[in-house]
Design a protein around this motif. Sequence first.
Motif, mmCIF file in Angstrom:
data_model
loop_
_atom_site.group_PDB
_atom_site.id
_atom_site.type_symbol
_atom_site.label_atom_id
_atom_site.label_comp_id
_atom_site.label_asym_id
_atom_site.label_seq_id
_atom_site.Cartn_x
_atom_site.Cartn_y
_atom_site.Cartn_z
ATOM 1 N N ARG A 150 1.018 -1.408 -0.396
ATOM 2 C CA ARG A 150 -0.023 -0.265 -0.518
ATOM 3 C C ARG A 150 0.575 1.564 -0.356
ATOM 4 O O ARG A 150 1.722 1.203 0.883
ATOM 5 C CB ARG A 150 -1.311 0.090 1.140
ATOM 6 N N GLY A 151 0.319 2.752 -0.475
ATOM 7 C CA GLY A 151 1.176 3.534 -1.155
ATOM 8 C C GLY A 151 1.535 3.209 -2.576
ATOM 9 O O GLY A 151 1.666 5.016 -3.229
ATOM 10 N N GLY A 152 1.288 2.554 -3.210
ATOM 11 C CA GLY A 152 1.499 2.131 -4.368
ATOM 12 C C GLY A 152 0.105 2.361 -4.769
ATOM 13 O O GLY A 152 -1.085 3.037 -4.462
ATOM 14 N N SER A 153 -0.198 2.228 -6.276
ATOM 15 C CA SER A 153 -1.863 2.633 -7.320
ATOM 16 C C SER A 153 -1.869 1.580 -7.929
ATOM 17 O O SER A 153 -2.632 1.246 -8.675
ATOM 18 C CB SER A 153 -1.813 3.396 -7.793
ATOM 19 N N GLU A 154 -1.457 -0.179 -7.393
ATOM 20 C CA GLU A 154 -1.289 -1.187 -8.503
ATOM 21 C C GLU A 154 -2.905 -1.914 -7.812
ATOM 22 O O GLU A 154 -3.324 -2.380 -8.908
ATOM 23 C CB GLU A 154 -0.791 -2.692 -7.733
ATOM 24 N N LEU A 155 -3.328 -1.535 -6.807
ATOM 25 C CA LEU A 155 -4.692 -1.983 -7.070
ATOM 26 C C LEU A 155 -6.221 -0.532 -6.802
ATOM 27 O O LEU A 155 -7.379 -0.742 -6.254
ATOM 28 C CB LEU A 155 -5.077 -2.732 -5.351
ATOM 29 N N GLY A 156 -5.484 0.199 -7.260
ATOM 30 C CA GLY A 156 -6.051 1.500 -7.505
ATOM 31 C C GLY A 156 -6.200 2.322 -6.831
ATOM 32 O O GLY A 156 -5.016 2.324 -6.388
ATOM 33 N N LYS A 157 -6.648 4.115 -6.855
ATOM 34 C CA LYS A 157 -6.109 5.119 -6.244
ATOM 35 C C LYS A 157 -6.601 4.296 -4.532
ATOM 36 O O LYS A 157 -5.691 5.171 -3.789
ATOM 37 C CB LYS A 157 -7.164 6.315 -6.237
ATOM 38 N N ASN A 158 -7.493 3.954 -4.261
ATOM 39 C CA ASN A 158 -7.516 3.591 -2.918
ATOM 40 C C ASN A 158 -6.055 2.377 -2.047
ATOM 41 O O ASN A 158 -5.576 3.070 -1.092
ATOM 42 C CB ASN A 158 -8.579 2.470 -2.275
ATOM 43 N N TRP A 159 -5.320 2.052 -2.819
ATOM 44 C CA TRP A 159 -4.275 1.106 -2.598
ATOM 45 C C TRP A 159 -3.248 2.250 -1.855
ATOM 46 O O TRP A 159 -2.168 2.049 -1.540
ATOM 47 C CB TRP A 159 -4.119 0.146 -3.788
ATOM 48 N N HIS A 160 -3.555 3.519 -2.939
ATOM 49 C CA HIS A 160 -2.487 4.863 -2.385
ATOM 50 C C HIS A 160 -2.291 5.523 -1.567
ATOM 51 O O HIS A 160 -1.880 5.409 -0.654
ATOM 52 C CB HIS A 160 -1.851 5.826 -4.270
ATOM 53 N N TYR A 161 -4.489 5.698 -1.187
ATOM 54 C CA TYR A 161 -4.467 6.977 -0.107
ATOM 55 C C TYR A 161 -4.546 5.255 1.390
ATOM 56 O O TYR A 161 -4.221 6.526 2.497
ATOM 57 C CB TYR A 161 -6.243 6.544 0.241
ATOM 58 N N ASP A 162 -4.081 4.302 0.996
ATOM 59 C CA ASP A 162 -4.476 3.383 2.635
ATOM 60 C C ASP A 162 -2.377 3.603 2.697
ATOM 61 O O ASP A 162 -2.403 3.001 3.583
ATOM 62 C CB ASP A 162 -4.587 2.072 2.608
ATOM 63 N N GLY A 163 -1.507 4.076 2.402
ATOM 64 C CA GLY A 163 -0.343 4.285 2.393
ATOM 65 C C GLY A 163 0.142 5.523 2.379
ATOM 66 O O GLY A 163 1.191 5.555 2.286
ATOM 67 N N ARG A 164 -0.240 6.215 2.682
ATOM 68 C CA ARG A 164 -0.311 7.905 2.742
ATOM 69 C C ARG A 164 -1.225 8.297 3.706
ATOM 70 O O ARG A 164 -1.665 7.929 4.513
ATOM 71 C CB ARG A 164 -0.965 8.243 1.791
ATOM 72 N N VAL A 165 -0.161 9.461 4.115
ATOM 73 C CA VAL A 165 -0.518 11.147 5.331
ATOM 74 C C VAL A 165 -1.319 9.801 6.473
ATOM 75 O O VAL A 165 -0.236 9.362 6.811
ATOM 76 C CB VAL A 165 -2.404 11.604 4.957
ATOM 77 N N LEU A 166 -2.033 9.907 7.359
ATOM 78 C CA LEU A 166 -2.355 8.872 8.586
ATOM 79 C C LEU A 166 -2.592 7.432 8.710
ATOM 80 O O LEU A 166 -2.926 6.841 9.470
ATOM 81 C CB LEU A 166 -3.304 9.306 9.426
ATOM 82 N N ASN A 167 -2.139 6.902 7.358
ATOM 83 C CA ASN A 167 -2.358 5.515 6.961
ATOM 84 C C ASN A 167 -0.871 4.657 6.654
ATOM 85 O O ASN A 167 -0.845 4.193 6.268
ATOM 86 C CB ASN A 167 -3.137 4.986 6.108
ATOM 87 N N LYS A 168 0.137 5.849 6.741
ATOM 88 C CA LYS A 168 1.740 5.318 5.647
ATOM 89 C C LYS A 168 1.911 4.022 7.050
ATOM 90 O O LYS A 168 2.665 3.350 5.974
ATOM 91 C CB LYS A 168 2.964 6.866 6.055
ATOM 92 N N LYS A 169 1.647 3.786 7.597
ATOM 93 C CA LYS A 169 2.232 2.963 8.986
ATOM 94 C C LYS A 169 1.708 1.419 7.905
ATOM 95 O O LYS A 169 1.997 -0.014 8.300
ATOM 96 C CB LYS A 169 1.652 2.502 10.572
ATOM 97 N N ASN A 170 1.072 1.536 7.031
ATOM 98 C CA ASN A 170 0.396 0.195 6.712
ATOM 99 C C ASN A 170 1.372 -0.210 5.585
ATOM 100 O O ASN A 170 1.156 -1.074 5.868
ATOM 101 C CB ASN A 170 -0.496 0.658 5.555
#
Length: 381
Positions: A150-170
């Motif tokens: 997570r942080g990339g977009s391989e599974l769509g934009k939400n995959w990016h959102y789940d690895g940024r800002v307050l989700n970076k620990k994912n």
Amino acid sequence: DIHDEKDSYILDIPGSDNGHISPLANLNFNKTKFSFTVSTPVSPERVFQYDFVTKELIVLYENLIKDYDESNYICTKLYIPSPKSIKSTEDNVYVPLTLVFSKNIDETNDKIPIYIHSYGAYGHDQETSFKPKYFSLLDRGWILAIPHIRGGSELGKNWHYDGRVLNKKNSIIDLERVSIFLKTTSIRNILKNQNQEIKIDDFNNVDNENYNNDNELYLNTASAGGLTATALLNKNRKLFKKCIIQVPFVDCLSTMLDSSLPLTIHEYDEWGNPSSNENVFEYIKSYDPYLNIPNLEDSNDKFPSCYITSSTIDSRVPFTGVTRYISKLRSNHCIDDLHHPLIYIVDETTGHFGEGGMTTSLLDQAQKFAFLFCDFNQSSK
């Protein structure tokens, strides 16, 4: 998938499984033909042209490599469960893991080295295109592992959102989960599902102190991917035998607090603004690699051997931050220079992306592979 206004249909693109598709310029919007490239970890680049009127797909160009036979290699994909939220381990997401290896690999060898190439930031897809440099490893019996955390977009934009800002620990958790799977699973079981996409549902978390298998993991990453890797090393140092970490972003909090730096304000979308948001401040502080370096003076749990680089002309990741990080690793007794040395390369001629021409690039890659192959324990005797 190719869609038109009247009906939908699927276009089968030969050799595109587990690969990378990239459009060419296609500057004339009135044309009915579309050109693009296709490449996989085992298939050299091919240029295709598709005609939307005739529905004909042709190969315009194929990069033929002398004495190379892609049938000698296998590329497959697994899906590794990882917690959907850092607060819950009950619901999982599945992290795609691309594996590449030679058909001649010795599956009975429990010491097969696994080379992990990871990134996971800015919504950048972890490319699975053809990279000739990896075949030096594959032909020696290594496995190439590319986790799409997570942080990339391989599974769509939400995959990016789940690895940024307050989700970076994912991103950190995903890298750890994939690495634990590769560390603790027998080589035979890792490779048994060749040419299939398989979800691994029977993989449970393993205590960091009780790994049951001696698979040797070697991690390669860079820049923002270096943040994920170094944050994981602060938490779990037993996973990797060696790490190659290029121009790593290791002082996230101090960088994001300094709005005078050229990229800080631009980076708020990815990391958050700790100057205006206390929650963002505390969150970055909790995983910041530099701030969370442990003191290992009385511990045998040292960092693995690391090859770390920076550049004096890097405008994205200033070398001063990387140098402070190296200094703190040493002052906190994290490095065993006799058995697991840290090599720090400061370059004065290339920038963040290592721009230096083909010869410089080949020399740089040769140095990294020499680091991987060197047995420091043997060298110290």
